[in-house]
Scaffold this motif. Sequence first.
Motif, PDB file in Angstrom:
ATOM      1  N   VAL A   1       9.040  -2.694  -6.075  1.00 63.84           N
ATOM      2  CA  VAL A   1       7.876  -1.808  -6.122  1.00 63.84           C
ATOM      3  C   VAL A   1       6.865  -2.315  -5.116  1.00 63.84           C
ATOM      4  O   VAL A   1       6.635  -3.526  -5.017  1.00 63.84           O
ATOM      5  CB  VAL A   1       7.233  -1.783  -7.534  1.00 63.84           C
ATOM      6  CG1 VAL A   1       5.942  -0.992  -7.537  1.00 63.84           C
ATOM      7  CG2 VAL A   1       8.189  -1.213  -8.549  1.00 63.84           C
ATOM      8  N   CYS A   2       6.261  -1.409  -4.355  1.00 63.20           N
ATOM      9  CA  CYS A   2       5.201  -1.780  -3.421  1.00 63.20           C
ATOM     10  C   CYS A   2       3.926  -1.046  -3.826  1.00 63.20           C
ATOM     11  O   CYS A   2       3.923   0.180  -3.976  1.00 63.20           O
ATOM     12  CB  CYS A   2       5.585  -1.419  -1.991  1.00 63.20           C
ATOM     13  SG  CYS A   2       4.303  -1.871  -0.794  1.00 63.20           S
TER      14      CYS A   2
ATOM     15  N   LYS B   1      -0.139  -0.395  -2.866  1.00 57.77           N
ATOM     16  CA  LYS B   1      -1.180  -0.452  -1.840  1.00 57.77           C
ATOM     17  C   LYS B   1      -2.489  -0.142  -2.543  1.00 57.77           C
ATOM     18  O   LYS B   1      -2.645   0.943  -3.124  1.00 57.77           O
ATOM     19  CB  LYS B   1      -0.896   0.571  -0.744  1.00 57.77           C
ATOM     20  CG  LYS B   1      -1.935   0.596   0.361  1.00 57.77           C
ATOM     21  CD  LYS B   1      -1.543   1.638   1.396  1.00 57.77           C
ATOM     22  CE  LYS B   1      -2.590   1.796   2.454  1.00 57.77           C
ATOM     23  NZ  LYS B   1      -2.235   2.900   3.382  1.00 57.77           N
ATOM     24  N   ASN B   2      -3.394  -1.101  -2.549  1.00 59.50           N
ATOM     25  CA  ASN B   2      -4.675  -0.970  -3.254  1.00 59.50           C
ATOM     26  C   ASN B   2      -4.469  -0.583  -4.719  1.00 59.50           C
ATOM     27  O   ASN B   2      -5.180   0.252  -5.265  1.00 59.50           O
ATOM     28  CB  ASN B   2      -5.585   0.036  -2.553  1.00 59.50           C
ATOM     29  CG  ASN B   2      -5.903  -0.379  -1.134  1.00 59.50           C
ATOM     30  OD1 ASN B   2      -6.015  -1.556  -0.832  1.00 59.50           O
ATOM     31  ND2 ASN B   2      -6.008   0.587  -0.246  1.00 59.50           N
ATOM     32  N   GLY B   3      -3.446  -1.172  -5.347  1.00 60.54           N
ATOM     33  CA  GLY B   3      -3.190  -0.959  -6.760  1.00 60.54           C
ATOM     34  C   GLY B   3      -2.448   0.320  -7.107  1.00 60.54           C
ATOM     35  O   GLY B   3      -2.227   0.616  -8.275  1.00 60.54           O
ATOM     36  N   GLU B   4      -2.017   1.072  -6.111  1.00 61.79           N
ATOM     37  CA  GLU B   4      -1.300   2.330  -6.346  1.00 61.79           C
ATOM     38  C   GLU B   4       0.151   2.195  -5.884  1.00 61.79           C
ATOM     39  O   GLU B   4       0.417   1.714  -4.776  1.00 61.79           O
ATOM     40  CB  GLU B   4      -1.980   3.465  -5.575  1.00 61.79           C
ATOM     41  CG  GLU B   4      -1.324   4.809  -5.770  1.00 61.79           C
ATOM     42  CD  GLU B   4      -2.019   5.904  -4.972  1.00 61.79           C
ATOM     43  OE1 GLU B   4      -1.333   6.864  -4.602  1.00 61.79           O
ATOM     44  OE2 GLU B   4      -3.230   5.793  -4.725  1.00 61.79           O
ATOM     45  N   ASN B   5       1.085   2.635  -6.718  1.00 58.92           N
ATOM     46  CA  ASN B   5       2.503   2.582  -6.381  1.00 58.92           C
ATOM     47  C   ASN B   5       2.778   3.575  -5.254  1.00 58.92           C
ATOM     48  O   ASN B   5       2.647   4.777  -5.427  1.00 58.92           O
ATOM     49  CB  ASN B   5       3.345   2.920  -7.614  1.00 58.92           C
ATOM     50  CG  ASN B   5       4.833   2.812  -7.352  1.00 58.92           C
ATOM     51  OD1 ASN B   5       5.293   2.938  -6.228  1.00 58.92           O
ATOM     52  ND2 ASN B   5       5.590   2.581  -8.397  1.00 58.92           N
ATOM     53  N   ILE B   6       3.174   3.039  -4.089  1.00 58.43           N
ATOM     54  CA  ILE B   6       3.457   3.920  -2.948  1.00 58.43           C
ATOM     55  C   ILE B   6       4.924   3.904  -2.545  1.00 58.43           C
ATOM     56  O   ILE B   6       5.350   4.708  -1.722  1.00 58.43           O
ATOM     57  CB  ILE B   6       2.578   3.581  -1.729  1.00 58.43           C
ATOM     58  CG1 ILE B   6       2.862   2.162  -1.234  1.00 58.43           C
ATOM     59  CG2 ILE B   6       1.107   3.776  -2.039  1.00 58.43           C
ATOM     60  CD1 ILE B   6       2.341   1.903   0.157  1.00 58.43           C
ATOM     61  N   TYR B   7       5.697   2.962  -3.115  1.00 59.25           N
ATOM     62  CA  TYR B   7       7.108   2.862  -2.750  1.00 59.25           C
ATOM     63  C   TYR B   7       7.848   2.147  -3.870  1.00 59.25           C
ATOM     64  O   TYR B   7       7.345   1.162  -4.419  1.00 59.25           O
ATOM     65  CB  TYR B   7       7.259   2.066  -1.443  1.00 59.25           C
ATOM     66  CG  TYR B   7       8.686   1.849  -1.013  1.00 59.25           C
ATOM     67  CD1 TYR B   7       9.340   2.798  -0.250  1.00 59.25           C
ATOM     68  CD2 TYR B   7       9.370   0.698  -1.360  1.00 59.25           C
ATOM     69  CE1 TYR B   7      10.653   2.607   0.159  1.00 59.25           C
ATOM     70  CE2 TYR B   7      10.681   0.490  -0.957  1.00 59.25           C
ATOM     71  CZ  TYR B   7      11.312   1.452  -0.195  1.00 59.25           C
ATOM     72  OH  TYR B   7      12.612   1.261   0.195  1.00 59.25           O
TER      73      TYR B   7
END
Length: 107
Positions: free
Chosen positions: A86-87, A89-95
Amino acid sequence: MCYFNAEHFAIFMPSQFGIEVEGDQFGEESVLLYKEELDKNLVSEELLRIVPEIVLVHNCVYENKEHEWLVCVASNANTNQPLFLVCLKNGENIYEDVLLRDEDNEK
């Protein structure tokens, strides 16, 4: 043994997001978590279905002036079989990516 370390992170970030990361620009950590401790806002239902009761999560975090990136690879704590990546970005799942192959799940 499944382990997502500095070398993997330095390859993953430019290949997936075009972001070059130097070895001293991020931190690493590994933690054992119970399934119910995984944040359901960040880990999809699909991923939660393949998670055993206890997982080992390897984290790499990178911050620049604009964003905080967190890449997590979860593996079965008993077998070290990789489960998912899981990736955030700024606390949001983007990948996210399922790493557990179907034939591994049947064992």
